[in-house]
Structure formats: C-alpha cells, structure tokens
Design a protein around this motif. Structure first.
Motif, PDB file in Angstrom:
ATOM      1  N   GLY A   2       0.857  -1.125   0.000  1.00 46.33           N
ATOM      2  CA  GLY A   2       0.000   0.000   0.000  1.00 46.33           C
ATOM      3  C   GLY A   2       0.909   1.193   0.000  1.00 46.33           C
ATOM      4  N   THR A   3       0.918   1.863  -1.151  1.00 45.09           N
ATOM      5  CA  THR A   3       1.749   3.063  -1.191  1.00 45.09           C
ATOM      6  C   THR A   3       1.207   4.085  -0.223  1.00 45.09           C
ATOM      7  OG1 THR A   3       0.488   3.786  -3.101  1.00 45.09           O
ATOM      8  CG2 THR A   3       2.623   2.778  -3.528  1.00 45.09           C
ATOM      9  N   ASN A   4      -0.060   3.963   0.151  1.00 44.72           N
ATOM     10  CA  ASN A   4      -0.616   4.874   1.156  1.00 44.72           C
ATOM     11  C   ASN A   4       0.140   4.724   2.472  1.00 44.72           C
ATOM     12  OD1 ASN A   4      -2.529   5.575  -0.711  1.00 44.72           O
ATOM     13  ND2 ASN A   4      -4.083   4.212   0.116  1.00 44.72           N
ATOM     14  N   ILE A   5       0.425   3.511   2.856  1.00 44.05           N
ATOM     15  CA  ILE A   5       1.158   3.273   4.107  1.00 44.05           C
ATOM     16  C   ILE A   5       2.570   3.833   3.983  1.00 44.05           C
ATOM     17  CG2 ILE A   5       2.088   1.513   5.657  1.00 44.05           C
ATOM     18  CD1 ILE A   5      -0.329  -0.229   4.813  1.00 44.05           C
ATOM     19  N   ALA A   6       3.213   3.561   2.855  1.00 38.11           N
ATOM     20  CA  ALA A   6       4.573   4.061   2.641  1.00 38.11           C
ATOM     21  C   ALA A   6       4.589   5.578   2.688  1.00 38.11           C
ATOM     22  CB  ALA A   6       5.120   3.563   1.312  1.00 38.11           C
ATOM     23  N   THR A   7       3.637   6.190   2.040  1.00 41.76           N
ATOM     24  CA  THR A   7       3.589   7.644   2.005  1.00 41.76           C
ATOM     25  C   THR A   7       3.408   8.227   3.396  1.00 41.76           C
ATOM     26  OG1 THR A   7       2.614   7.526  -0.181  1.00 41.76           O
ATOM     27  CG2 THR A   7       2.408   9.620   0.962  1.00 41.76           C
ATOM     28  N   GLU A   8       2.639   7.536   4.224  1.00 41.42           N
ATOM     29  CA  GLU A   8       2.389   8.040   5.567  1.00 41.42           C
ATOM     30  C   GLU A   8       3.618   8.001   6.462  1.00 41.42           C
ATOM     31  OE1 GLU A   8      -1.051   6.432   7.504  1.00 41.42           O
ATOM     32  OE2 GLU A   8      -2.158   6.408   5.623  1.00 41.42           O
ATOM     33  N   ILE A   9       4.486   7.005   6.271  1.00 41.16           N
ATOM     34  CA  ILE A   9       5.629   6.914   7.189  1.00 41.16           C
ATOM     35  C   ILE A   9       6.919   7.452   6.602  1.00 41.16           C
ATOM     36  CG2 ILE A   9       4.678   4.962   8.460  1.00 41.16           C
ATOM     37  CD1 ILE A   9       6.871   3.262   7.059  1.00 41.16           C
ATOM     38  N   LEU A  10       7.011   7.506   5.283  1.00 33.26           N
ATOM     39  CA  LEU A  10       8.265   7.916   4.671  1.00 33.26           C
ATOM     40  C   LEU A  10       8.286   9.409   4.404  1.00 33.26           C
ATOM     41  CD1 LEU A  10       8.885   5.025   2.143  1.00 33.26           C
ATOM     42  CD2 LEU A  10       9.754   5.271   4.449  1.00 33.26           C
ATOM     43  N   GLN A  22      15.313   3.690   3.523  1.00 35.62           N
ATOM     44  CA  GLN A  22      13.854   3.709   3.430  1.00 35.62           C
ATOM     45  C   GLN A  22      13.372   2.543   2.573  1.00 35.62           C
ATOM     46  OE1 GLN A  22      12.390   7.568   2.241  1.00 35.62           O
ATOM     47  NE2 GLN A  22      13.036   8.527   4.155  1.00 35.62           N
ATOM     48  N   ALA A  23      14.154   2.191   1.556  1.00 37.32           N
ATOM     49  CA  ALA A  23      13.809   1.043   0.718  1.00 37.32           C
ATOM     50  C   ALA A  23      13.832  -0.254   1.537  1.00 37.32           C
ATOM     51  CB  ALA A  23      14.755   0.944  -0.475  1.00 37.32           C
ATOM     52  N   VAL A  24      14.735  -0.336   2.512  1.00 39.03           N
ATOM     53  CA  VAL A  24      14.780  -1.510   3.395  1.00 39.03           C
ATOM     54  C   VAL A  24      13.478  -1.601   4.197  1.00 39.03           C
ATOM     55  CG1 VAL A  24      15.940  -2.533   5.398  1.00 39.03           C
ATOM     56  CG2 VAL A  24      17.300  -1.532   3.539  1.00 39.03           C
ATOM     57  N   VAL A  25      13.030  -0.477   4.726  1.00 36.62           N
ATOM     58  CA  VAL A  25      11.789  -0.452   5.510  1.00 36.62           C
ATOM     59  C   VAL A  25      10.598  -0.799   4.619  1.00 36.62           C
ATOM     60  CG1 VAL A  25      10.251   0.994   6.904  1.00 36.62           C
ATOM     61  CG2 VAL A  25      12.738   1.189   7.185  1.00 36.62           C
ATOM     62  N   ILE A  26      10.561  -0.246   3.427  1.00 38.97           N
ATOM     63  CA  ILE A  26       9.469  -0.541   2.497  1.00 38.97           C
ATOM     64  C   ILE A  26       9.453  -2.026   2.145  1.00 38.97           C
ATOM     65  CG2 ILE A  26       8.636  -0.198   0.132  1.00 38.97           C
ATOM     66  CD1 ILE A  26       9.552   2.734   0.411  1.00 38.97           C
ATOM     67  N   GLN A  27      10.621  -2.604   1.885  1.00 37.30           N
ATOM     68  CA  GLN A  27      10.682  -4.026   1.547  1.00 37.30           C
ATOM     69  C   GLN A  27      10.165  -4.882   2.702  1.00 37.30           C
ATOM     70  OE1 GLN A  27      11.511  -5.538  -1.512  1.00 37.30           O
ATOM     71  NE2 GLN A  27      10.456  -7.171  -0.405  1.00 37.30           N
ATOM     72  N   PHE A  59      16.573  -2.649  14.044  1.00 35.25           N
ATOM     73  CA  PHE A  59      15.407  -1.881  13.603  1.00 35.25           C
ATOM     74  C   PHE A  59      15.611  -0.391  13.871  1.00 35.25           C
ATOM     75  CE2 PHE A  59      11.355   0.126  14.726  1.00 35.25           C
ATOM     76  CZ  PHE A  59      10.627  -0.072  13.556  1.00 35.25           C
ATOM     77  N   MET A  60      16.041  -0.078  15.067  1.00 31.16           N
ATOM     78  CA  MET A  60      16.247   1.328  15.447  1.00 31.16           C
ATOM     79  C   MET A  60      17.308   1.982  14.557  1.00 31.16           C
ATOM     80  SD  MET A  60      14.034   1.580  17.837  1.00 31.16           S
ATOM     81  CE  MET A  60      14.304   2.916  18.966  1.00 31.16           C
ATOM     82  N   GLN A  61      18.387   1.250  14.292  1.00 22.75           N
ATOM     83  CA  GLN A  61      19.470   1.790  13.481  1.00 22.75           C
ATOM     84  C   GLN A  61      19.022   2.007  12.030  1.00 22.75           C
ATOM     85  OE1 GLN A  61      22.983  -0.688  13.181  1.00 22.75           O
ATOM     86  NE2 GLN A  61      24.274   1.117  12.909  1.00 22.75           N
ATOM     87  N   ILE A  62      18.293   1.045  11.461  1.00 19.78           N
ATOM     88  CA  ILE A  62      17.820   1.192  10.081  1.00 19.78           C
ATOM     89  C   ILE A  62      16.880   2.390   9.981  1.00 19.78           C
ATOM     90  CG2 ILE A  62      16.424   0.142   8.244  1.00 19.78           C
ATOM     91  CD1 ILE A  62      19.221  -1.087   8.490  1.00 19.78           C
ATOM     92  N   CYS A  63      15.974   2.529  10.938  1.00 19.13           N
ATOM     93  CA  CYS A  63      15.063   3.681  10.922  1.00 19.13           C
ATOM     94  C   CYS A  63      15.839   4.988  11.024  1.00 19.13           C
ATOM     95  CB  CYS A  63      14.031   3.578  12.043  1.00 19.13           C
ATOM     96  SG  CYS A  63      12.774   2.317  11.733  1.00 19.13           S
ATOM     97  N   ASP A  64      16.841   5.009  11.874  1.00 21.07           N
ATOM     98  CA  ASP A  64      17.661   6.213  12.022  1.00 21.07           C
ATOM     99  C   ASP A  64      18.383   6.538  10.712  1.00 21.07           C
ATOM    100  OD1 ASP A  64      18.823   8.360  13.619  1.00 21.07           O
ATOM    101  OD2 ASP A  64      20.695   7.212  13.493  1.00 21.07           O
ATOM    102  N   LEU A  65      18.970   5.518  10.085  1.00 23.12           N
ATOM    103  CA  LEU A  65      19.678   5.727   8.818  1.00 23.12           C
ATOM    104  C   LEU A  65      18.725   6.135   7.696  1.00 23.12           C
ATOM    105  CD1 LEU A  65      22.164   2.731   9.041  1.00 23.12           C
ATOM    106  CD2 LEU A  65      22.754   5.172   9.148  1.00 23.12           C
ATOM    107  N   ALA A  66      17.450   5.749   7.841  1.00 22.86           N
ATOM    108  CA  ALA A  66      16.437   6.118   6.851  1.00 22.86           C
ATOM    109  C   ALA A  66      15.824   7.485   7.155  1.00 22.86           C
ATOM    110  CB  ALA A  66      15.337   5.065   6.812  1.00 22.86           C
ATOM    111  N   ASN A  67      16.260   8.103   8.248  1.00 22.18           N
ATOM    112  CA  ASN A  67      15.714   9.379   8.693  1.00 22.18           C
ATOM    113  C   ASN A  67      14.227   9.248   9.043  1.00 22.18           C
ATOM    114  OD1 ASN A  67      15.923  12.093   9.407  1.00 22.18           O
ATOM    115  ND2 ASN A  67      15.329  12.790   7.362  1.00 22.18           N
TER     116      ASN A  67
END
Length: 135
Positions: A2-10, A22-27, A59-67
């Motif tokens: 759901g690109t809606n979900i991606a749009t909401e968090i990214l 961010q691509a890691v989180v989306i995947q 998880f925390m580190q990936i989110c941080d690196l994804a801003n």
C-alpha cells in the motif's frame, strides 16, 4: 505495498543513504503484506514481522539511517496488524509452524521426542499437501 502506508511513514529522502534505508523499511512492509502461500515468502514475512514488533537495535538503526522515527514506524506497523491490513494466512502459519517443528526435531536427543515431533511435522506436511515430497 500500500503506497498509502509508505507515504504516511516515509519522508522525502534528503540523501541517497536515506533513500536506500527507506527502501529496506518498504521491503520489510511489503514482505509483511504478502498473502500467497510460498514457503520462503512465509519465512520472510515472519522475519519482517518480528523485526517490526521487536524494535531491536537493528530496527532502530535502520530507521535512524532512513531518517525515520522508529516509534512511528513501529506504531504504524501495529496499526496495520490491528486493522487487518497485515494478516498471516493459514498456509503461511503452517509453513512457519513446519519450520519451528523441524528446528525442534533437529535439536532433541531422544527417539521418543523425535517421534512425537515427527508426527506433528507429518501432520503439517499433510495440510501443506507435501505428504509425498521430501523436505
């Protein structure tokens, strides 16, 4: 996904590094949205599911690196679970159970324990229609 979900968090990535993570989180979200019955997809879904819920160091580190705000990503994932956007199908649950039982089977010492677990594995294989196929 759901690109809606991606749009909401990214957020719009500031750098290529942010875009990459961010691509890691989306995947991971996409892995969780998968509903077909493939074995590897079920295993990937379980891993991604545990990654989102565990909020571990990785998880925390990936989110941080994804801003991204890790708490927001985590809460959004839980919202998706609660609202049945993300569900585990019966077949996916059988594959996950199969993997868990097989892991137990390899770790036990007695023939009795092996026999009991093997019976459960055979039941799961039957439900997955694998009764005549090798593992």
């Amino acid at each position: 996904m759901g690109t809606n979900i991606a749009t909401e968090i990214l957020k719009t990535p500031d750098t290529s590094q942010h875009r990459l993570y961010q691509a890691v989180v989306i995947q991971a979200f996409e892995d969780c949205l998968y509903t077909l019955g493939g074995k590897n997809e079920a295993y990937n879904k379980k891993d991604a599911h545990e990654w989102f819920l565990g909020k571990n160091k990785d998880f925390m580190q990936i989110c941080d690196l994804a801003n991204l705000d890790a708490d927001h990503v985590h809460e959004r994932y839980k919202w998706c679970l609660n609202n049945k956007v993300i569900v585990f199908t019966e077949i996916q649950c059988y594959w996950i159970e199969y993997k868990n039982e097989y892991k137990k089977y390899r770790g036990v010492d007695t023939k009795e324990e092996r026999r009991t677990i093997k019976e459960r594995i055979d039941q799961i294989r039957y439900k997955l229609n694998l009764k005549d196929k090798k593992k």
